[in-house]
Design an enzyme around this catalytic site. Structure first.
Site, mmCIF file in Angstrom:
data_model
loop_
_atom_site.group_PDB
_atom_site.id
_atom_site.type_symbol
_atom_site.label_atom_id
_atom_site.label_comp_id
_atom_site.label_asym_id
_atom_site.label_seq_id
_atom_site.Cartn_x
_atom_site.Cartn_y
_atom_site.Cartn_z
ATOM 1 N N SER A 162 0.842 -1.195 0.000
ATOM 2 C CA SER A 162 0.000 0.000 0.000
ATOM 3 C C SER A 162 0.876 1.243 0.000
ATOM 4 O O SER A 162 1.561 1.537 0.983
ATOM 5 C CB SER A 162 -0.913 -0.010 1.227
ATOM 6 O OG SER A 162 -1.634 1.195 1.263
ATOM 7 N N HIS A 212 -1.140 -1.163 -4.238
ATOM 8 C CA HIS A 212 -2.432 -0.793 -3.657
ATOM 9 C C HIS A 212 -2.437 0.727 -3.447
ATOM 10 O O HIS A 212 -1.538 1.282 -2.804
ATOM 11 C CB HIS A 212 -2.634 -1.528 -2.335
ATOM 12 C CG HIS A 212 -3.966 -1.306 -1.708
ATOM 13 N ND1 HIS A 212 -5.109 -1.989 -2.099
ATOM 14 C CD2 HIS A 212 -4.355 -0.460 -0.718
ATOM 15 C CE1 HIS A 212 -6.132 -1.579 -1.370
ATOM 16 N NE2 HIS A 212 -5.707 -0.645 -0.520
ATOM 17 N N ASP A 262 -4.558 4.006 -2.192
ATOM 18 C CA ASP A 262 -5.675 4.423 -1.342
ATOM 19 C C ASP A 262 -6.098 5.860 -1.618
ATOM 20 O O ASP A 262 -5.335 6.790 -1.359
ATOM 21 C CB ASP A 262 -5.259 4.342 0.137
ATOM 22 C CG ASP A 262 -5.129 2.907 0.620
ATOM 23 O OD1 ASP A 262 -6.057 2.115 0.374
ATOM 24 O OD2 ASP A 262 -4.104 2.586 1.243
ATOM 25 N N MET A 316 -8.599 8.797 -0.507
ATOM 26 C CA MET A 316 -9.462 9.188 0.623
ATOM 27 C C MET A 316 -9.947 10.611 0.423
ATOM 28 O O MET A 316 -9.157 11.482 0.039
ATOM 29 C CB MET A 316 -8.666 9.120 1.923
ATOM 30 C CG MET A 316 -8.076 7.756 2.207
ATOM 31 S SD MET A 316 -7.076 7.821 3.698
ATOM 32 C CE MET A 316 -6.531 6.116 3.778
ATOM 33 N N HIS A 361 -8.172 1.679 -4.389
ATOM 34 C CA HIS A 361 -9.171 1.532 -3.330
ATOM 35 C C HIS A 361 -9.786 2.904 -3.057
ATOM 36 O O HIS A 361 -9.132 3.774 -2.491
ATOM 37 C CB HIS A 361 -8.436 0.971 -2.087
ATOM 38 C CG HIS A 361 -9.297 0.817 -0.882
ATOM 39 N ND1 HIS A 361 -8.764 0.572 0.370
ATOM 40 C CD2 HIS A 361 -10.648 0.850 -0.713
ATOM 41 C CE1 HIS A 361 -9.749 0.477 1.249
ATOM 42 N NE2 HIS A 361 -10.894 0.643 0.627
ATOM 43 N N MET A 388 -11.906 5.239 -1.115
ATOM 44 C CA MET A 388 -12.604 5.490 0.152
ATOM 45 C C MET A 388 -13.241 6.853 0.039
ATOM 46 O O MET A 388 -12.822 7.838 0.661
ATOM 47 C CB MET A 388 -11.602 5.420 1.319
ATOM 48 C CG MET A 388 -11.208 3.987 1.631
ATOM 49 S SD MET A 388 -9.712 3.891 2.605
ATOM 50 C CE MET A 388 -8.508 3.909 1.288
ATOM 51 N N MET A 396 -12.007 -4.999 4.976
ATOM 52 C CA MET A 396 -11.204 -4.072 5.776
ATOM 53 C C MET A 396 -10.958 -4.711 7.140
ATOM 54 O O MET A 396 -11.898 -5.073 7.847
ATOM 55 C CB MET A 396 -11.937 -2.735 5.961
ATOM 56 C CG MET A 396 -12.079 -1.897 4.709
ATOM 57 S SD MET A 396 -10.545 -1.614 3.813
ATOM 58 C CE MET A 396 -9.518 -0.836 5.057
ATOM 59 N N ASP A 441 -7.187 -5.916 3.918
ATOM 60 C CA ASP A 441 -6.560 -4.594 3.933
ATOM 61 C C ASP A 441 -6.562 -3.999 5.340
ATOM 62 O O ASP A 441 -7.613 -3.689 5.891
ATOM 63 C CB ASP A 441 -7.326 -3.680 2.968
ATOM 64 C CG ASP A 441 -6.641 -2.338 2.784
ATOM 65 O OD1 ASP A 441 -5.521 -2.154 3.279
ATOM 66 O OD2 ASP A 441 -7.262 -1.473 2.125
HETATM 67 C C1 DX5 Z 1 -6.574 2.008 5.281
HETATM 68 C C2 DX5 Z 1 -6.066 1.736 3.889
HETATM 69 C C3 DX5 Z 1 -5.019 0.680 3.856
HETATM 70 C C4 DX5 Z 1 -3.740 1.085 4.525
HETATM 71 C C5 DX5 Z 1 -3.015 -0.146 4.966
HETATM 72 O O1 DX5 Z 1 -7.622 2.905 5.225
HETATM 73 O O2 DX5 Z 1 -7.141 1.286 3.071
HETATM 74 O O3 DX5 Z 1 -4.766 0.241 2.539
HETATM 75 O O4 DX5 Z 1 -2.902 1.836 3.684
HETATM 76 O O5 DX5 Z 1 -1.930 0.213 5.747
HETATM 77 P P1 DX5 Z 1 -1.308 -0.743 6.855
HETATM 78 O O6 DX5 Z 1 -0.863 -1.995 6.164
HETATM 79 O O7 DX5 Z 1 -0.202 0.068 7.427
HETATM 80 O O8 DX5 Z 1 -2.408 -1.043 7.865
HETATM 81 ZN ZN ZN Z 2 -6.658 0.270 1.122
#
Ligand code: DX5
Ligand code: ZN
Length: 223
Positions: free
Chosen positions: A8, A33, A35, A37, A66, A68, A137, A175
């Protein structure tokens, strides 16, 4: 199927992002991956299209994006154009999930659906065959570096059973809080894709952690 490793990039050092990408490109990892947000669906803001496009240029492996964000259906085409191979939306963010899955597939990307820790896997029963990937999650989304929620192991087993009974091809991605300390249990429960942020990027030897995660479950021969 051999399991996949998806580092990630949220946990990467953004001041030297291209080196971090090279590390993953030259490792045994399978996907990046990514993310996204929006500060509304989750209490944090990460990055948007300009950075995803730059990541696409640096990556020699698929981008697993991903989302969010609220109203993800509004941005599917743009996310695909930015370079996503897998586009995952949150169950909790979609009033018309079936339509959004269709929208993702129409772009040629793989369609993923993410479930927050409190959302039961049973809610996917009526559309599991249409989903390429379910992202469970194992932390509350919004931040890297959180602790793995162990009830996720039961959710993996339930979901795996649903997929097997329906003879679906859906992959199970986990994740949040995944690392060498719990990856074996997660894979034994039935996971196919491990997302790993801080356990990879904050390690002294990230490439080795990726190799170790990748090697779990493979037979080792001693001579
Ligand atoms: C959380 C993200 C994850 C995060 C994982 O909201 O969706 O993908 O980056 O990070 P670690 O592996 O550090 O928990
Ligand atoms: Zn993620």
């Amino acid at each position: 199927m051999n399991h996949l490793i998806a580092p990630s990039v949220l946990a990467a050092d953004f001041t030297r992002l291209s080196e971090e990408f090279d590390m993953v490109n030259n490792s045994e990892a399978d996907w990046f991956h990514v993310d996204v947000m929006d500060g509304s669906f989750v209490p944090n803001i990460s990055f948007g299209f300009p950075l995803i496009k730059a990541m696409k240029q640096m990556a020699t492996k698929p981008l697993d994006v991903h989302l969010m964000i609220v109203n993800p259906g509004q941005y599917i085409e743009e996310v695909r154009e930015a370079g996503a191979e897998v586009i995952t939306v949150h169950f909790e963010a979609c009033t018309h999930l079936h339509r959004v899955i269709g929208q993702i597939k129409a772009t040629g990307a793989k369609a993923g659906v993410a479930l927050n820790p409190h959302t039961p896997v049973a809610l996917l029963e009526d559309l599991i065959e249409d989903i390429d990937l379910v992202c469970l999650m194992s932390v509350n989304p919004g931040f890297g570096g959180q602790k793995f929620i162990y009830q996720t192991l039961n959710k993996i087993k339930k979901l795996k059973e649903m997929i097997t009974v329906r003879n679906a091809k859906t992959l199970i991605e986990i994740d949040g809080g995944v690392g060498l300390q719990n990856a074996e249990k997660i894979l034994q429960a039935g996971a196919d894709v491990l997302v790993a942020g801080s356990s990879v990027f904050q390690a002294e030897r990230p490439t080795e952690v990726i190799s170790k995660l990748k090697a779990i479950g493979k037979q080792t021969w001693y001579v």
